[in-house]
Design a protein around this motif. Structure first.
Motif, PDB file in Angstrom:
ATOM      1  N   GLU A 271       0.835  -1.190   0.000  1.00  0.00           N
ATOM      2  CA  GLU A 271       0.000   0.000   0.000  1.00  0.00           C
ATOM      3  C   GLU A 271       0.879   1.251   0.000  1.00  0.00           C
ATOM      4  N   LEU A 272       0.307   2.352  -0.444  1.00  0.00           N
ATOM      5  CA  LEU A 272       0.969   3.654  -0.451  1.00  0.00           C
ATOM      6  C   LEU A 272       2.290   3.626  -1.218  1.00  0.00           C
ATOM      7  N   TYR A 273       2.300   2.913  -2.334  1.00  0.00           N
ATOM      8  CA  TYR A 273       3.484   2.906  -3.192  1.00  0.00           C
ATOM      9  C   TYR A 273       3.375   4.041  -4.204  1.00  0.00           C
ATOM     10  N   ASP A 274       4.487   4.736  -4.401  1.00  0.00           N
ATOM     11  CA  ASP A 274       4.558   5.713  -5.476  1.00  0.00           C
ATOM     12  C   ASP A 274       6.015   5.826  -5.901  1.00  0.00           C
ATOM     13  N   ARG A 275       6.248   5.771  -7.214  1.00  0.00           N
ATOM     14  CA  ARG A 275       7.625   5.811  -7.714  1.00  0.00           C
ATOM     15  C   ARG A 275       8.335   7.103  -7.321  1.00  0.00           C
ATOM     16  N   ALA A 276       7.580   8.189  -7.169  1.00  0.00           N
ATOM     17  CA  ALA A 276       8.177   9.468  -6.817  1.00  0.00           C
ATOM     18  C   ALA A 276       8.538   9.564  -5.343  1.00  0.00           C
ATOM     19  N   GLY A 277       7.992   8.665  -4.516  1.00  0.00           N
ATOM     20  CA  GLY A 277       8.251   8.723  -3.085  1.00  0.00           C
ATOM     21  C   GLY A 277       7.301   9.615  -2.319  1.00  0.00           C
ATOM     22  N   TYR A 278       6.309  10.209  -3.016  1.00  0.00           N
ATOM     23  CA  TYR A 278       5.314  11.059  -2.370  1.00  0.00           C
ATOM     24  C   TYR A 278       3.944  10.714  -2.934  1.00  0.00           C
ATOM     25  N   ALA A 279       2.917  10.866  -2.121  1.00  0.00           N
ATOM     26  CA  ALA A 279       1.564  10.515  -2.568  1.00  0.00           C
ATOM     27  C   ALA A 279       0.538  11.363  -1.832  1.00  0.00           C
ATOM     28  N   VAL A 280      -0.634  11.499  -2.433  1.00  0.00           N
ATOM     29  CA  VAL A 280      -1.788  12.099  -1.772  1.00  0.00           C
ATOM     30  C   VAL A 280      -2.631  10.960  -1.212  1.00  0.00           C
ATOM     31  N   ALA A 281      -2.973  11.027   0.053  1.00  0.00           N
ATOM     32  CA  ALA A 281      -3.671   9.912   0.697  1.00  0.00           C
ATOM     33  C   ALA A 281      -4.828  10.428   1.544  1.00  0.00           C
ATOM     34  N   GLN A 282      -5.776   9.526   1.786  1.00  0.00           N
ATOM     35  CA  GLN A 282      -6.933   9.816   2.613  1.00  0.00           C
ATOM     36  C   GLN A 282      -7.034   8.745   3.700  1.00  0.00           C
ATOM     37  N   GLY A 283      -7.536   9.122   4.853  1.00  0.00           N
ATOM     38  CA  GLY A 283      -7.788   8.120   5.886  1.00  0.00           C
ATOM     39  C   GLY A 283      -7.517   8.648   7.269  1.00  0.00           C
ATOM     40  N   THR A 284      -8.463   8.408   8.168  1.00  0.00           N
ATOM     41  CA  THR A 284      -8.299   8.914   9.530  1.00  0.00           C
ATOM     42  C   THR A 284      -7.141   8.258  10.268  1.00  0.00           C
ATOM     43  N   SER A 285      -6.677   7.099   9.779  1.00  0.00           N
ATOM     44  CA  SER A 285      -5.520   6.472  10.426  1.00  0.00           C
ATOM     45  C   SER A 285      -4.288   7.367  10.378  1.00  0.00           C
TER      46      SER A 285
END
Length: 555
Positions: free
Chosen positions: A32-46
């Motif tokens: 989960e939360l893989y991105d080749r750039a090393g940064y991502a936009v994510a959602q979730g109260t966790s």
């Protein structure tokens, strides 16, 4: 909130959990939360929890002497209360304490805070016959004396009672602490939920201590599932379902008669509490049933209902003789550690997925395979290459070399197959095969120009053939389980295999792990000039163990 048991303020603080731009992993596309750039936009109260932890770390660095309760105060009591909720008609209103606690964390204020309060929230709980009182401890962590002013700001009008402080102003020397009493004064309030804040001013930043007290009316108003909702169970898997009945003010309602029943599927209720307890909680224990697919139970209490919706799945199972050499499809005398095994069975995975990384992961689609040898206190996860409903391809860990057997099981989340005993042998040679366009099974091999050998592109006598195989045993420069084979130095087989094509020995120039692959062996051999032409059998023998014959076109 309120919390179960004490009816205290929960949550005590909130943090952003949506539209987060954050650093993420770029190692495992399967994760989960893989991105080749090393940064991502994510959602979730966790994500709110690590955000708060990060702010606490900043405050701790600024104030290394803070204990846990003081750290909590630095984060909670400096929170920003400009947080808004929406009513049933979509109109915004300032969020209540039971939704956001003290408010949204504020890193700048938390770091600057030089006054702490213990406890960080003022929870009076459910008010009954006796009006409650609570102690608050204030400490000056600054380098100079501070005069702190305390005021009470109630949000909800209460004609019968109010929160009163024993002191409205205190002066503290550096490092000094004091206690003040906050008590509810007057008579028992009318049923309701009453909240507000105690403001503390005079420190580096103003502090806000949220308070809450509740008075119930005893009438069931809402019913909330606590445990057992969104369940996934094996057939006839045990299930515990609990819920809580509250009145309109969030106070638990006791002694409400309850009823549980299955409404979808063939699940059964084994035992159930006849009525809610003093915490307003009802519970049932049952079994999910045999019927695969959607499942549902319904609980009824005080004219309210709550659904416990889930799914029944088949438990993973491995066929008899279902763990085989991935190349030959046979067990032989045993399977070789470091090589591939194919596991055949039913319900082995709920998805079809092949590895997308150069290394082999520990899990694919929630599936994992464990290898255990209790007598040697050895337990190692398998590295997965492919999973499907009826087949898994896995690398047997190198760590089991020299052992005669190992215990294997397949797991999906918390559901596991029966334990399966796999016979082991350090050498279990076999050529990998493929099906050509005419439906024939041929050895997976390349010619000198790295082209696939087929009936139309047969390997010439006297030329080199590269055969890809399984189970050649221990190697020099052995990589870790699941990891790529290096090209320098080569991982050569410790025992040189012999290769015969149509009964004639082909001279082996290299045997070992194929560079840039995981657990895949390669043999480079020169086809004898007297080998008969046509599609001929290839047999690999190593340390006295011979492979099943695979077919290779010769010209």
């Amino acid at each position: 909130g309120p919390s179960i048991g004490e009816s205290a303020i929960k949550p005590e603080v909130v943090a952003v959990g949506t539209d987060l731009y954050l650093a993420t992993q770029r190692y495992d596309p399967n994760g989960e939360l893989y991105d080749r750039a090393g940064y991502a936009v994510a959602q979730g109260t966790s994500f709110a929890a690590p955000a708060v932890a990060g702010i606490a770390a900043l405050a701790k660095r600024r104030n290394p002497g803070f204990n846990a309760a003081q750290m909590k105060s630095a984060v909670v009591n400096t929170a920003n209360d400009e947080v808004y909720d929406f009513d049933a008609d979509g109109r915004p209103f300032k969020a209540r304490v039971t939704a956001v606690g003290a408010g949204k964390v504020d890193a700048a204020r938390a770091v600057r805070s030089n006054v702490t309060v213990e406890p960080a929230t003022l929870s009076f709980g459910v008010v009954r016959d006796t009006l409650p009182a609570r102690l608050l401890a204030l400490r000056n962590h600054g380098s100079g004396s501070l005069t702190l002013r305390l005021t009470v700001a109630a949000r909800d009008p209460d004609r019968n009672a109010r929160v009163v402080l024993s002191n409205e102003s205190v002066t503290l020397a550096p490092g000094q602490s004091t206690q003040i009493t906050a008590r509810l004064e007057g008579t028992r309030p009318q049923p309701g939920s009453y909240e507000g804040v105690v403001r503390v001013e005079g420190g580096a930043v103003p502090l806000r201590i949220p308070f809450l007290y509740l008075v119930g009316d005893g009438a069931p108003f809402s019913i909330l599932p606590l445990r057992g909702f969104d369940y996934v169970r094996d057939q006839n898997g045990a299930l515990t379902m609990t819920f809580k009945v509250l009145d309109r003010y969030g106070v638990p309602v006791a002694d409400v008669p309850i009823r549980f029943r299955a409404t979808v599927g063939d699940g059964v209720i084994d035992t159930a509490t006849p009525a809610t307890d003093q915490l307003g909680i009802g519970e049932a224990k049952g079994f999910a049933g045999e019927q695969l697919g959607d499942s549902e139970f319904l609980a009824e209490a005080g004219g309210l209902t709550v659904e416990f919706v889930g799914r029944v799945r088949q438990k993973p199972s491995i066929k008899t003789n279902g763990v085989v050499n991935a190349a030959s499809g046979q067990v032989g005398e045993g399977l070789a550690p470091g090589s591939y095994a194919s596991i055949y069975g039913r319900a082995l995975s709920e998805a079809l997925l092949a590895v997308r990384t150069p290394y082999l992961p520990l899990s694919l689609a929630g599936v994992s395979v464990s290898f255990d040898l209790p007598s040697k206190r050895l337990s190692v996860p398998g590295r997965l290459h492919f999973v499907s409903e009826d087949q898994i391809n896995v690398q047997i860990p190198w760590e089991f070399q020299g052992q005669s057997s190992v215990l294997l099981k397949v797991s999906i989340d918390d559901s596991s197959s029966a334990v399966y005993t796999v016979p082991l042998l350090d050498y279990s040679p076999a050529a990998f095969e493929f099906t050509d366009v005419s439906g024939r099974r041929l050895a997976a091999a390349l010619d000198e120009n790295y082209r696939l050998i087929t009936a139309e592109n047969a390997v010439a006598r006297g030329r080199v053939v590269q055969i890809f195989c399984n189970g050649l045993g221990p190697v020099e420069n052995q990589p870790a389980s699941g990891e790529l084979t290096p090209a320098e130095p080569l991982s050569q087989a410790r025992v040189q295999p012999t290769v015969t094509i149509a009964g004639r020995e082909a001279r082996v120039s290299f045997a070992g792990l194929a560079p840039g692959n995981v657990g895949l062996y390669q043999i480079n051999a020169i086809v004898d000039v007297d080998t008969p032409v046509g599609i001929q059998p290839v047999v690999i023998t190593v340390n006295g163990v011979a492979s099943k014959a695979a077919m290779l076109p010769i010209k």
